[in-house]
Design a protein around this motif. Structure first.
Motif, mmCIF file in Angstrom:
data_model
loop_
_atom_site.group_PDB
_atom_site.id
_atom_site.type_symbol
_atom_site.label_atom_id
_atom_site.label_comp_id
_atom_site.label_asym_id
_atom_site.label_seq_id
_atom_site.Cartn_x
_atom_site.Cartn_y
_atom_site.Cartn_z
ATOM 1 N N THR A 11 0.825 -1.209 0.000
ATOM 2 C CA THR A 11 0.000 0.000 0.000
ATOM 3 C C THR A 11 0.853 1.251 0.000
ATOM 4 O O THR A 11 1.969 1.269 0.529
ATOM 5 C CB THR A 11 -0.944 0.009 1.221
ATOM 6 N N ARG A 14 -3.113 5.295 0.083
ATOM 7 C CA ARG A 14 -4.482 5.070 -0.358
ATOM 8 C C ARG A 14 -5.242 4.373 0.763
ATOM 9 O O ARG A 14 -5.699 3.239 0.621
ATOM 10 C CB ARG A 14 -4.516 4.258 -1.653
ATOM 11 N N LEU A 18 -7.173 0.802 1.017
ATOM 12 C CA LEU A 18 -6.556 -0.233 1.842
ATOM 13 C C LEU A 18 -7.570 -0.836 2.817
ATOM 14 O O LEU A 18 -7.609 -2.063 3.006
ATOM 15 C CB LEU A 18 -5.368 0.345 2.617
ATOM 16 N N CYS A 21 -9.773 -3.150 0.944
ATOM 17 C CA CYS A 21 -8.994 -4.321 0.553
ATOM 18 C C CYS A 21 -8.849 -5.296 1.714
ATOM 19 O O CYS A 21 -9.113 -6.504 1.572
ATOM 20 C CB CYS A 21 -7.630 -3.877 0.046
ATOM 21 N N ASN A 39 3.620 -1.226 4.074
ATOM 22 C CA ASN A 39 3.319 0.202 3.916
ATOM 23 C C ASN A 39 4.537 0.873 3.290
ATOM 24 O O ASN A 39 5.560 1.056 3.933
ATOM 25 C CB ASN A 39 2.986 0.812 5.272
ATOM 26 N N SER A 42 4.037 5.529 3.306
ATOM 27 C CA SER A 42 2.916 6.436 3.073
ATOM 28 C C SER A 42 3.039 7.672 3.958
ATOM 29 O O SER A 42 3.545 7.618 5.077
ATOM 30 C CB SER A 42 1.592 5.730 3.382
ATOM 31 N N THR A 46 -1.942 6.028 7.066
ATOM 32 C CA THR A 46 -1.880 4.577 6.902
ATOM 33 C C THR A 46 -1.194 3.896 8.086
ATOM 34 O O THR A 46 -1.680 2.882 8.606
ATOM 35 C CB THR A 46 -1.153 4.221 5.596
ATOM 36 N N ASP A 92 -2.226 -5.444 -4.712
ATOM 37 C CA ASP A 92 -2.121 -4.044 -4.324
ATOM 38 C C ASP A 92 -3.309 -3.665 -3.454
ATOM 39 O O ASP A 92 -4.284 -4.419 -3.336
ATOM 40 C CB ASP A 92 -2.107 -3.140 -5.565
ATOM 41 N N ASP A 93 -3.239 -2.446 -2.895
ATOM 42 C CA ASP A 93 -4.326 -1.985 -2.023
ATOM 43 C C ASP A 93 -5.600 -1.618 -2.777
ATOM 44 O O ASP A 93 -6.642 -1.391 -2.160
ATOM 45 C CB ASP A 93 -3.858 -0.784 -1.190
ATOM 46 N N ASP A 94 -5.564 -1.556 -4.107
ATOM 47 C CA ASP A 94 -6.763 -1.234 -4.870
ATOM 48 C C ASP A 94 -7.464 -2.486 -5.389
ATOM 49 O O ASP A 94 -8.282 -2.427 -6.301
ATOM 50 C CB ASP A 94 -6.446 -0.293 -6.032
#
Length: 295
Positions: A11, A14, A18, A21, A39, A42, A46, A92-94
């Protein structure tokens, strides 16, 4: 039965994505065994949110620098490989996995013991198919398994056989972004069968348009990695002819930039040239799960 799964999530800035997710991962009908969250330095909240994620099977790593998507995945996979599980599930976090995504991936995983990776069907928010993997020959299912053999896949809820990861090493962290999944999955599929599992479905929540330096005005410097990594991958897997074809394709792109009407032509042309030139001399090291470097 072998079904212990380490889930690795990378991540970067975002947090809202996250949360969605992780909630979807924790709600799987077939629970994951361990979750490794990387992480990538970030600058939002986060780290504070991840500090609240408790449990013996939740492992949080707040990095001191942004290693890019490629470096983040390598770091997470190294940590996951320290645990004696059977599979590594990467995203990924998306990525928004559906409730039965892992269960659907594990069905063929239990039957095909020597597979390299299994790729789900990735849908965009509007339901259309995105991140389509590349089949080995065509989309005809293999008679023995009923699944399509793959040449490449994307790092969107892709399931790796941990034994294969231990044997062949990790993705190339020096790629930083772009083509790390393409290179890694092609490397694996050359030695182990890989398959497309359309019943395992996920939604990609924030899918940018296909990278295109002709139209992209915001991320031009980052395209250095695209052209460098693309050249390396073409040369590595298709030899001299692949390298020549890539250079010719890049010359066409330069021509399109010249005759086009969009701004920043000089910067774009230099980015294509710099990336391609760097690819000529790019010799990244492939790390093992024990941090040892190979070729």
């Amino acid at each position: 039965m072998a079904d212990k799964v380490s889930c690795v999530v990378v991540t970067y800035n975002r947090l809202a994505l996250l949360k969605r997710c992780l909630n979807a991962i924790f709600a799987q009908s077939k629970p994951v065994t361990d979750v490794f969250i990387v992480n990538n330095h970030s600058s939002d909240q986060t780290a504070a949110y991840l500090a609240q994620q408790k449990g013996p099977h939740v492992h949080v790593f707040n990095l001191n620098e942004n290693l890019g998507g490629a470096g983040g995945f390598v770091y997470g996979m190294q940590q996951a490989a320290k645990v004696a599980n059977d599979y590594i599930w990467l995203m990924d976090d998306d990525t928004l996995v559906h409730a039965d995504t892992l269960a659907q991936l594990l069905r063929p995983a239990k039957k095909i013991s020597n597979f390299g990776f299994l790729s789900p069907q990735v849908q965009l928010k509007d339901g259309t198919i995105g991140n389509q993997p590349l089949p080995l020959r065509d989309w005809q299912p293999e008679p023995k398994t009923g699944l399509t053999r793959l040449k490449t896949g994307s790092f969107v809820a892709i399931l790796f056989n941990q034994r294969v990861v231990e044997r062949l090493g990790l993705p190339i962290s020096d790629f930083f972004i772009w083509f790390d999944d393409h290179e890694y999955t092609m490397r694996i599929s050359q030695q182990y069968p890989a398959y497309y599992v359309p019943t395992a479905q996920v939604t990609h929540l924030t899918v940018a348009a296909t990278p295109d330096i002709l139209t992209d005005q915001k991320r031009i410097p980052r395209y250095f990695y695209l052209f460098r990594n693309k050249y390396y991958t073409q040369k590595e897997f298709r030899g001299s002819w692949g390298a020549i074809k890539d250079i010719l394709a890049n010359l066409v792109i330069i021509g399109q930039i010249i005759v086009g009407k969009r701004p920043k032509k000089g910067q774009k042309i230099m980015t294509v040239i710099r990336g391609t030139w760097a690819g000529l001399f790019f010799k990244p090291q492939i790390k093992s799960v024990n941090n040892e470097e190979g070729r």
